[in-house]
Design a protein around this motif. Structure first.
Motif, PDB file in Angstrom:
ATOM      1  N   ILE A 248      27.878 -58.672  42.339  1.00  0.00           N
ATOM      2  CA  ILE A 248      26.822 -57.968  43.059  1.00  0.00           C
ATOM      3  C   ILE A 248      26.561 -56.638  42.360  1.00  0.00           C
ATOM      4  CG2 ILE A 248      26.026 -57.144  45.308  1.00  0.00           C
ATOM      5  CD1 ILE A 248      26.805 -60.131  45.219  1.00  0.00           C
ATOM      6  N   ASP A 249      25.303 -56.363  42.078  1.00  0.00           N
ATOM      7  CA  ASP A 249      24.902 -55.095  41.460  1.00  0.00           C
ATOM      8  C   ASP A 249      23.655 -54.610  42.175  1.00  0.00           C
ATOM      9  OD1 ASP A 249      24.577 -52.929  39.763  1.00  0.00           O
ATOM     10  OD2 ASP A 249      23.524 -54.086  38.234  1.00  0.00           O
ATOM     11  N   GLY A 250      23.841 -53.771  43.163  1.00  0.00           N
ATOM     12  CA  GLY A 250      22.713 -53.278  43.939  1.00  0.00           C
ATOM     13  C   GLY A 250      22.021 -54.402  44.700  1.00  0.00           C
ATOM     14  N   ASP A 251      20.734 -54.589  44.411  1.00  0.00           N
ATOM     15  CA  ASP A 251      19.972 -55.617  45.125  1.00  0.00           C
ATOM     16  C   ASP A 251      19.873 -56.925  44.346  1.00  0.00           C
ATOM     17  OD1 ASP A 251      18.336 -54.823  43.084  1.00  0.00           O
ATOM     18  OD2 ASP A 251      16.603 -54.301  44.341  1.00  0.00           O
ATOM     19  N   ARG A 252      20.711 -57.082  43.296  1.00  0.00           N
ATOM     20  CA  ARG A 252      20.702 -58.317  42.524  1.00  0.00           C
ATOM     21  C   ARG A 252      22.110 -58.911  42.466  1.00  0.00           C
ATOM     22  NH1 ARG A 252      20.432 -56.834  36.048  1.00  0.00           N
ATOM     23  NH2 ARG A 252      22.287 -55.462  36.009  1.00  0.00           N
ATOM     24  N   MET A 253      22.178 -60.191  42.145  1.00  0.00           N
ATOM     25  CA  MET A 253      23.461 -60.867  42.085  1.00  0.00           C
ATOM     26  C   MET A 253      23.383 -62.054  41.127  1.00  0.00           C
ATOM     27  SD  MET A 253      23.515 -62.909  45.754  1.00  0.00           S
ATOM     28  CE  MET A 253      25.116 -63.660  45.428  1.00  0.00           C
ATOM     29  N   ARG A 254      24.546 -62.487  40.654  1.00  0.00           N
ATOM     30  CA  ARG A 254      24.643 -63.678  39.814  1.00  0.00           C
ATOM     31  C   ARG A 254      26.077 -64.181  39.860  1.00  0.00           C
ATOM     32  NH1 ARG A 254      27.689 -62.396  35.468  1.00  0.00           N
ATOM     33  NH2 ARG A 254      27.532 -60.349  34.476  1.00  0.00           N
ATOM     34  N   MET A 255      26.276 -65.409  39.377  1.00  0.00           N
ATOM     35  CA  MET A 255      27.623 -65.937  39.251  1.00  0.00           C
ATOM     36  C   MET A 255      28.228 -65.466  37.930  1.00  0.00           C
ATOM     37  SD  MET A 255      27.568 -67.422  42.088  1.00  0.00           S
ATOM     38  CE  MET A 255      29.227 -68.114  42.083  1.00  0.00           C
ATOM     39  N   LEU A 256      29.549 -65.524  37.824  1.00  0.00           N
ATOM     40  CA  LEU A 256      30.195 -65.205  36.561  1.00  0.00           C
ATOM     41  C   LEU A 256      29.668 -66.128  35.470  1.00  0.00           C
ATOM     42  CD1 LEU A 256      33.996 -64.803  37.430  1.00  0.00           C
ATOM     43  CD2 LEU A 256      32.335 -62.978  37.023  1.00  0.00           C
ATOM     44  N   THR A 257      29.492 -65.602  34.274  1.00  0.00           N
ATOM     45  CA  THR A 257      29.116 -66.440  33.137  1.00  0.00           C
ATOM     46  C   THR A 257      30.342 -67.191  32.636  1.00  0.00           C
ATOM     47  OG1 THR A 257      29.593 -64.764  31.458  1.00  0.00           O
ATOM     48  CG2 THR A 257      27.399 -64.702  32.492  1.00  0.00           C
ATOM     49  N   ARG A 258      30.119 -68.191  31.812  1.00  0.00           N
ATOM     50  CA  ARG A 258      31.256 -68.946  31.261  1.00  0.00           C
ATOM     51  C   ARG A 258      32.108 -68.047  30.366  1.00  0.00           C
ATOM     52  NH1 ARG A 258      30.312 -71.241  26.054  1.00  0.00           N
ATOM     53  NH2 ARG A 258      28.337 -70.559  25.192  1.00  0.00           N
ATOM     54  N   ASN A 259      31.464 -67.106  29.653  1.00  0.00           N
ATOM     55  CA  ASN A 259      32.225 -66.195  28.801  1.00  0.00           C
ATOM     56  C   ASN A 259      33.080 -65.241  29.629  1.00  0.00           C
ATOM     57  OD1 ASN A 259      31.248 -67.298  26.421  1.00  0.00           O
ATOM     58  ND2 ASN A 259      29.535 -65.874  26.284  1.00  0.00           N
ATOM     59  N   GLU A 260      32.575 -64.819  30.771  1.00  0.00           N
ATOM     60  CA  GLU A 260      33.359 -63.969  31.665  1.00  0.00           C
ATOM     61  C   GLU A 260      34.536 -64.743  32.250  1.00  0.00           C
ATOM     62  OE1 GLU A 260      30.008 -60.770  33.262  1.00  0.00           O
ATOM     63  OE2 GLU A 260      30.165 -62.753  34.202  1.00  0.00           O
ATOM     64  N   CYS A 261      34.307 -66.008  32.573  1.00  0.00           N
ATOM     65  CA  CYS A 261      35.417 -66.838  33.065  1.00  0.00           C
ATOM     66  C   CYS A 261      36.489 -66.997  31.987  1.00  0.00           C
ATOM     67  CB  CYS A 261      34.903 -68.206  33.502  1.00  0.00           C
ATOM     68  SG  CYS A 261      33.933 -68.192  35.028  1.00  0.00           S
ATOM     69  N   ARG A 262      36.060 -67.164  30.746  1.00  0.00           N
ATOM     70  CA  ARG A 262      37.014 -67.261  29.633  1.00  0.00           C
ATOM     71  C   ARG A 262      37.830 -65.976  29.529  1.00  0.00           C
ATOM     72  NH1 ARG A 262      34.356 -68.283  23.937  1.00  0.00           N
ATOM     73  NH2 ARG A 262      33.382 -66.305  24.520  1.00  0.00           N
ATOM     74  N   ALA A 263      37.161 -64.831  29.645  1.00  0.00           N
ATOM     75  CA  ALA A 263      37.864 -63.557  29.568  1.00  0.00           C
ATOM     76  C   ALA A 263      38.788 -63.356  30.765  1.00  0.00           C
ATOM     77  CB  ALA A 263      36.858 -62.417  29.486  1.00  0.00           C
ATOM     78  N   ALA A 264      38.359 -63.811  31.937  1.00  0.00           N
ATOM     79  CA  ALA A 264      39.198 -63.694  33.128  1.00  0.00           C
ATOM     80  C   ALA A 264      40.459 -64.539  33.012  1.00  0.00           C
ATOM     81  CB  ALA A 264      38.410 -64.105  34.375  1.00  0.00           C
ATOM     82  N   MET A 265      40.389 -65.608  32.215  1.00  0.00           N
ATOM     83  CA  MET A 265      41.561 -66.449  31.959  1.00  0.00           C
ATOM     84  C   MET A 265      42.357 -65.955  30.752  1.00  0.00           C
ATOM     85  SD  MET A 265      41.824 -68.823  34.247  1.00  0.00           S
ATOM     86  CE  MET A 265      42.862 -70.062  33.459  1.00  0.00           C
ATOM     87  N   ALA A 266      41.874 -64.870  30.124  1.00  0.00           N
ATOM     88  CA  ALA A 266      42.551 -64.232  28.988  1.00  0.00           C
ATOM     89  C   ALA A 266      42.652 -65.122  27.759  1.00  0.00           C
ATOM     90  CB  ALA A 266      43.932 -63.718  29.394  1.00  0.00           C
ATOM     91  N   PHE A 267      41.658 -66.006  27.562  1.00  0.00           N
ATOM     92  CA  PHE A 267      41.539 -66.694  26.282  1.00  0.00           C
ATOM     93  C   PHE A 267      40.865 -65.740  25.301  1.00  0.00           C
ATOM     94  CE2 PHE A 267      42.153 -70.474  28.831  1.00  0.00           C
ATOM     95  CZ  PHE A 267      42.737 -71.386  27.960  1.00  0.00           C
ATOM     96  N   PRO A 268      41.175 -65.825  24.025  1.00  0.00           N
ATOM     97  CA  PRO A 268      40.496 -64.972  23.038  1.00  0.00           C
ATOM     98  C   PRO A 268      38.985 -65.210  23.051  1.00  0.00           C
ATOM     99  CG  PRO A 268      42.417 -66.055  22.061  1.00  0.00           C
ATOM    100  CD  PRO A 268      42.209 -66.686  23.404  1.00  0.00           C
ATOM    101  N   ASP A 269      38.227 -64.190  22.700  1.00  0.00           N
ATOM    102  CA  ASP A 269      36.768 -64.319  22.650  1.00  0.00           C
ATOM    103  C   ASP A 269      36.332 -65.389  21.654  1.00  0.00           C
ATOM    104  OD1 ASP A 269      36.597 -62.305  24.493  1.00  0.00           O
ATOM    105  OD2 ASP A 269      36.105 -60.738  23.043  1.00  0.00           O
ATOM    106  N   THR A 270      37.180 -65.641  20.654  1.00  0.00           N
ATOM    107  CA  THR A 270      36.850 -66.625  19.623  1.00  0.00           C
ATOM    108  C   THR A 270      37.219 -68.051  20.030  1.00  0.00           C
ATOM    109  OG1 THR A 270      39.009 -66.183  18.603  1.00  0.00           O
ATOM    110  CG2 THR A 270      37.103 -64.961  17.748  1.00  0.00           C
TER     111      THR A 270
END
Length: 304
Positions: A248-270
């Motif tokens: 949530i960012d003010g009056d807009r919202m979105r789901m986590l991106t797949r890249n954010e999910c990868r980072a949340a799981m602590a896989f390398p960006d590569t």
């Protein structure tokens, strides 16, 4: 040290082992898309796509460490009500016994949801491993303690061919906040206020605004944060196999991106993940955060 990875999935155990200096020589999974992604990230590993109940263990390379993450769908409370196929998923744990019986590796590492220890056949499973000469050390661990920006509690069962279970000195790293991986300049944003938005979602967002201001997380289901939202200054809750966390960012919202999910799981960006968002989230939600495996293996090697 050489290892094999059963029920390898996206490859969290394999990546953690690689980071710990262990060579993963063989990996198996029953689902070809997962095997393909694993092979893309671990090209030096031999791969097989097979139901491991039917595996020919004579064709598996010799190894020092057996890693396995048997199917958790029959154990986790996230599965909902009991279903006919859950007995079959729970039975995948017996493939670990089959593999250990044939090869007798020095170490065995099993990862699953904590409810695995409540399985009706957990004690017989432990007895079978004990009969093979393994002393078992079960531990409930939180990924956040390993530097993963996510609270994710899992059971790790370490088997050693010793008289007594091994005692590991595991890291207790500083917890990383969810803000460490969220990029507010990416993703498909939509207005919060929409006629199709459910009243429960709007109520959750209103509660989050009251507690945390204009920027926070709001899970789409579940208790706790599912009713109040979640601040960005603490680790996110568990990444699941389907979209759960909205930003949530003010009056807009979105789901986590797949890249954010990868980072949340602590896989390398590569680390390569599917281009298809739904498929990527499914694989990530089933994965093991690599730092957990890395930390456990490093502690095991020190204790051995």
């Amino acid at each position: 040290m050489k290892a094999i990875d059963l029920f390898a999935g996206l490859g969290g155990n394999s990546e953690g082992a690689r980071q710990a200096g262990v060579s993963v020589v063989w990996a198996a999974n029953h689902w070809q898309p997962a095997v393909d992604v694993h092979a893309a990230n671990h090209p030096g590993t031999s791969h097989i796509c097979q139901d491991l109940h039917q595996a020919d263990w004579t064709q598996v390379p010799m190894h020092d460490l057996l890693m396995a993450s048997p199917a958790c769908q029959g154990h986790t409370p996230a599965r909902g009500k009991e279903r006919p196929h859950h007995d079959a998923t729970r039975s995948t744990a017996w493939a670990v016994v089959d593999a250990a019986e044939f090869h007798r590796p020095t170490f065995v590492m099993i990862e699953n949801v904590p409810e695995f220890a409540k399985w009706q056949l957990y004690q017989p499973w432990c007895a079978a491993m004990s009969a093979l000469g393994y002393a078992l050390a079960p531990m409930i661990l939180d990924a956040a303690d390993f530097g993963v920006p996510q609270h994710r509690r899992r059971i790790f069962i370490i088997g050693t061919r010793t008289k007594h279970p091994v005692e590991l000195r595991l890291p207790q790293l500083e917890h990383l906040p969810a803000s460490s991986f969220i990029n507010f300049d990416e993703g498909a944003w939509t207005p919060v206020e929409q006629s199709k938005r459910s009243p429960k979602t709007l109520a959750r967002i209103a509660a989050g605004r009251k507690r945390y201001g204009t920027r926070f997380l709001a899970p789409y289901y579940g208790s706790g944060s599912g009713k109040t939202g979640r601040c960005l200054s603490r680790p996110i809750g568990a990444i699941t196999t389907r979209d759960r966390w909205s930003v949530i960012d003010g009056d807009r919202m979105r789901m986590l991106t797949r890249n954010e999910c990868r980072a949340a799981m602590a896989f390398p960006d590569t680390y390569q993940i599917p281009d298809n968002h739904r498929l990527a989230v499914h694989m990530l939600g089933n994965a093991v955060p690599p730092p957990m495996t890395k930390g456990v293996i490093e502690a095991l090697l020190k204790a051995a």
